[in-house]
Design a protein around this motif. Structure first.
Motif, PDB file in Angstrom:
ATOM      1  N   ASN A   1       0.848  -1.193   0.000  1.00  0.00           N
ATOM      2  CA  ASN A   1       0.000   0.000   0.000  1.00  0.00           C
ATOM      3  C   ASN A   1       0.890   1.252   0.000  1.00  0.00           C
ATOM      4  OD1 ASN A   1      -2.772  -1.218   0.398  1.00  0.00           O
ATOM      5  ND2 ASN A   1      -1.707  -2.069   2.168  1.00  0.00           N
ATOM      6  N   PRO A   2       0.521   2.298  -0.738  1.00  0.00           N
ATOM      7  CA  PRO A   2       1.355   3.506  -0.823  1.00  0.00           C
ATOM      8  C   PRO A   2       1.221   4.379   0.428  1.00  0.00           C
ATOM      9  CG  PRO A   2      -0.624   3.771  -2.152  1.00  0.00           C
ATOM     10  CD  PRO A   2      -0.661   2.379  -1.625  1.00  0.00           C
TER      11      PRO A   2
ATOM     12  N   TYR B   1      11.544   5.143  -2.161  1.00  0.00           N
ATOM     13  CA  TYR B   1      11.652   4.821  -3.579  1.00  0.00           C
ATOM     14  C   TYR B   1      12.468   5.872  -4.331  1.00  0.00           C
ATOM     15  CZ  TYR B   1       8.102   1.297  -2.685  1.00  0.00           C
ATOM     16  OH  TYR B   1       7.420   0.220  -2.196  1.00  0.00           O
ATOM     17  N   GLU B   2      13.199   5.388  -5.316  1.00  0.00           N
ATOM     18  CA  GLU B   2      14.017   6.280  -6.130  1.00  0.00           C
ATOM     19  C   GLU B   2      13.212   6.929  -7.239  1.00  0.00           C
ATOM     20  OE1 GLU B   2      17.339   4.215  -7.686  1.00  0.00           O
ATOM     21  OE2 GLU B   2      18.280   3.844  -5.738  1.00  0.00           O
ATOM     22  N   ASP B   3      12.179   6.232  -7.730  1.00  0.00           N
ATOM     23  CA  ASP B   3      11.438   6.745  -8.886  1.00  0.00           C
ATOM     24  C   ASP B   3      10.013   6.207  -8.844  1.00  0.00           C
ATOM     25  OD1 ASP B   3      11.569   4.026  -9.876  1.00  0.00           O
ATOM     26  OD2 ASP B   3      13.580   4.480 -10.618  1.00  0.00           O
ATOM     27  N   VAL B   4       9.219   6.664  -9.807  1.00  0.00           N
ATOM     28  CA  VAL B   4       7.812   6.272  -9.862  1.00  0.00           C
ATOM     29  C   VAL B   4       7.645   4.826 -10.303  1.00  0.00           C
ATOM     30  CG1 VAL B   4       6.988   8.609 -10.265  1.00  0.00           C
ATOM     31  CG2 VAL B   4       7.635   7.176 -12.226  1.00  0.00           C
ATOM     32  N   GLU B   5       8.713   4.213 -10.811  1.00  0.00           N
ATOM     33  CA  GLU B   5       8.640   2.825 -11.257  1.00  0.00           C
ATOM     34  C   GLU B   5       8.743   1.837 -10.103  1.00  0.00           C
ATOM     35  OE1 GLU B   5      11.629   2.270 -14.178  1.00  0.00           O
ATOM     36  OE2 GLU B   5      10.665   3.558 -15.673  1.00  0.00           O
ATOM     37  N   GLY B   6       8.985   2.352  -8.921  1.00  0.00           N
ATOM     38  CA  GLY B   6       8.992   1.479  -7.749  1.00  0.00           C
ATOM     39  C   GLY B   6      10.334   0.874  -7.413  1.00  0.00           C
TER      40      GLY B   6
ATOM     41  N   PRO C   1       9.343  -4.590  -8.591  1.00  0.00           N
ATOM     42  CA  PRO C   1       8.555  -4.237  -9.781  1.00  0.00           C
ATOM     43  C   PRO C   1       8.955  -5.033 -11.022  1.00  0.00           C
ATOM     44  CG  PRO C   1      10.179  -2.541  -9.325  1.00  0.00           C
ATOM     45  CD  PRO C   1      10.210  -3.483  -8.163  1.00  0.00           C
ATOM     46  N   HIS C   2      10.097  -5.722 -10.962  1.00  0.00           N
ATOM     47  CA  HIS C   2      10.590  -6.454 -12.130  1.00  0.00           C
ATOM     48  C   HIS C   2      10.211  -7.936 -12.088  1.00  0.00           C
ATOM     49  CE1 HIS C   2      12.851  -2.829 -12.996  1.00  0.00           C
ATOM     50  NE2 HIS C   2      13.411  -2.891 -11.791  1.00  0.00           N
ATOM     51  N   CYS C   3      10.477  -8.602 -10.936  1.00  0.00           N
ATOM     52  CA  CYS C   3      10.239 -10.056 -10.879  1.00  0.00           C
ATOM     53  C   CYS C   3       9.082 -10.432  -9.965  1.00  0.00           C
ATOM     54  CB  CYS C   3      11.502 -10.784 -10.420  1.00  0.00           C
ATOM     55  SG  CYS C   3      11.973 -10.432  -8.701  1.00  0.00           S
TER      56      CYS C   3
END
Length: 511
Positions: free
Chosen positions: A418-419, A450-455, A490-492
């Motif tokens: 959850n954000p 988080y570093e960016d919006v991509e998570g 967010p990748h795996c």
């Protein structure tokens, strides 16, 4: 002890050797004594009428290990206990088909007789692999230990049954024998033991009752399921898992079987989807056919619904048919409306909930009032709360904190995915620090990690914020309360845990 209970008759030489070794040797030598007796199966079978009750379990164990089919068959016919826990032996050794068939043949002989044999007390053949696991080792202790383990009331899941005493007056008519088994129905599996058992139940027509406490159904053709369940006493089922990718119409066909499981305690239903070719009228009929079965489930305590496509807007249709208070309610990966949550918070049968799971239920666009009311209704009983991956944001989470702080029995709280910001996490800690039983909190990495919006997580920031929360726990006098973060990559999709050092998925390099 044993010489006093032996009958005053001339014993066979083999039996006398077995008794001498059993009496004077340590328990580990009883196996050798059994092997000695079993060198002549005819003598061993003849000795069963003279054999003290305490020696039946060790001799049966040796006969099973050595695949002495004739002896096993004869011992089933003379079994002096209410229950024969064959399943635990089948788990320890391979469930040899010939051994299992020998036990069934022994039952065959018994059930073919019109009156009960003198020594036979067998009422239950227990094929569950995890039941009575200690029976075959306890026999070396006191006689009372063996008998207490095999009290018939402990073996009956449905009702108490009358047991013949040691001194039977007159001949008793044969009562049906119950066979207890846990069933797992999978497509492509070939279970020779189950096939033999089903065939035997068919042949005996009421003299052999197939009872199943735990039933798991995976992707199996409905016709196969019906064929097997026709042989099972459905009122014996207490734990049912349906892990199938079924259409709603298939669930409707299964529903009448569910309604016959009047002693069901736990129900798990997953992956039911609606066909695009089903009309709205047919859909409503199938849903009603399913939900009406809950009217017959007077003992249901745990309900798990996962990936059920027809639930949105119809949760009340399920809840209003419940006949007993639930202890566990888990609704995961389902779509729910705000009216569904409102009905849930008002349902009279959720006030005693101990476990509540709404993982994967999107609550982003739903107001906080229903969830707040739900927590207030269950505040005196709720022990485990799972709100993972619900899309809850800061404003909603802040709104439910007062209700959450009143959940006095809460021990575990998970709300990963959850954000949530660090400020809200700190506020949560302050609201829950007074919950003395709360020992584990699994929280998402705060937005500031988080570093960016991509998570992509910045592990250094996560480590700093985690250390800050740990310090707050120490300052507030609760260093033993465990807080740790679990976040999906967010990748795996694998989770990165942090407590206190990061356990990383392969996509992350050390910071």
């Amino acid at each position: 002890m044993w010489p006093q209970i032996l009958p005053t008759i001339i014993l066979s030489d083999a039996f006398q050797r077995f008794i001498r070794i059993s009496m004077w040797a340590p328990p580990r030598l009883l196996e050798l004594a059994g092997q000695s007796l079993l060198r002549d199966e005819a003598l061993a079978i003849a000795a069963l009428e003279e054999l003290p009750t305490e020696l039946f379990p060790p001799l049966f164990t040796v006969a099973y290990a050595e695949r002495r089919s004739k002896t096993l068959k004869a011992m089933v016919q003379s079994w002096p206990f209410a229950c024969l826990p064959l399943g635990s032996l089948m788990k320890e050794w391979q469930p040899h088909q010939e051994n299992f068939q020998a036990a069934l043949n022994g039952l065959d002989v018994l059930l073919a007789q019109e009156v009960r044999p003198r020594r036979w007390k067998l009422q239950v053949l227990d094929l569950r692999k995890n039941a009575h696991r200690d029976f075959w080792t306890i026999w070396s202790g006191s006689k009372a230990s063996v008998y207490s383990l095999m009290e018939p009331e402990a073996t009956q899941p449905m009702k108490k049954r009358r047991v013949d005493g040691c001194r039977t007056r007159g001949k008793q008519p044969l009562a049906p024998v119950e066979v207890l088994i846990d069933l797992c129905l999978k497509e492509g599996s070939r279970d020779k033991l189950l096939a033999s058992l089903i065939e035997k139940v068919k042949q005996k027509k009421g003299l052999l009752h197939l009872c199943c406490k735990k039933l798991k159904i995976f992707s199996v053709p409905m016709q196969n399921i019906k064929t097997i369940l026709k042989m099972v006493r459905l009122d014996s089922v207490q734990d049912l898992e349906v892990n199938c990718t079924w259409k709603l119409s298939t669930l409707g066909k299964f529903a009448p079987h569910l309604g016959q499981m009047g002693n069901l305690r736990r129900l798990l239903l997953s992956h039911i989807h609606m066909s695009s070719y089903t009309s709205l009228e047919e859909e409503e009929q199938c849903v009603s056919q399913f939900t009406s079965q809950f009217l017959s489930l007077h003992h249901l305590q745990e309900l798990y619904l996962d990936s059920i496509s027809f639930l949105k807007g119809r949760l009340n249709q399920v809840l209003r048919c419940l006949k007993s208070p639930l202890e566990t309610l888990s609704i995961t990966n389902c779509l729910l409306s705000e009216s569904d949550l409102t009905h849930l918070s008002q349902c009279p049968n959720i006030s005693q909930l101990k476990d509540l799971g709404l993982s994967g239920v999107n609550l982003t666009c739903i107001s906080f009032e229903p969830l707040q009311a739900l927590l207030e209704r269950t505040s005196t009983t709720l022990q485990d709360l799972d709100l993972d991956e619900c899309g809850i944001m800061d404003s909603q989470f802040t709104a439910i904190l007062p209700a959450l702080s009143h959940c006095s029995q809460l021990t575990t709280f998970s709300f990963c995915g959850n954000p949530i910001s660090m400020a809200v996490l700190e506020n949560l800690l302050l609201h829950t620090i007074g919950l003395s039983k709360l020992s584990h909190v699994m929280y998402p990495a705060p937005l500031e990690s988080y570093e960016d919006v991509e998570g992509t997580l910045h592990l250094g920031r996560l480590a700093y914020l985690h250390a800050k929360l740990k310090q707050m726990l120490r300052d507030l006098g609760r260093p033993g309360m465990v807080w740790f973060s679990a976040n999906p990559c967010p990748h795996c999709g694998d989770r990165t845990f942090y407590d206190p050092e990061p356990i990383l998925c392969p996509c992350y390099m050390p910071a």
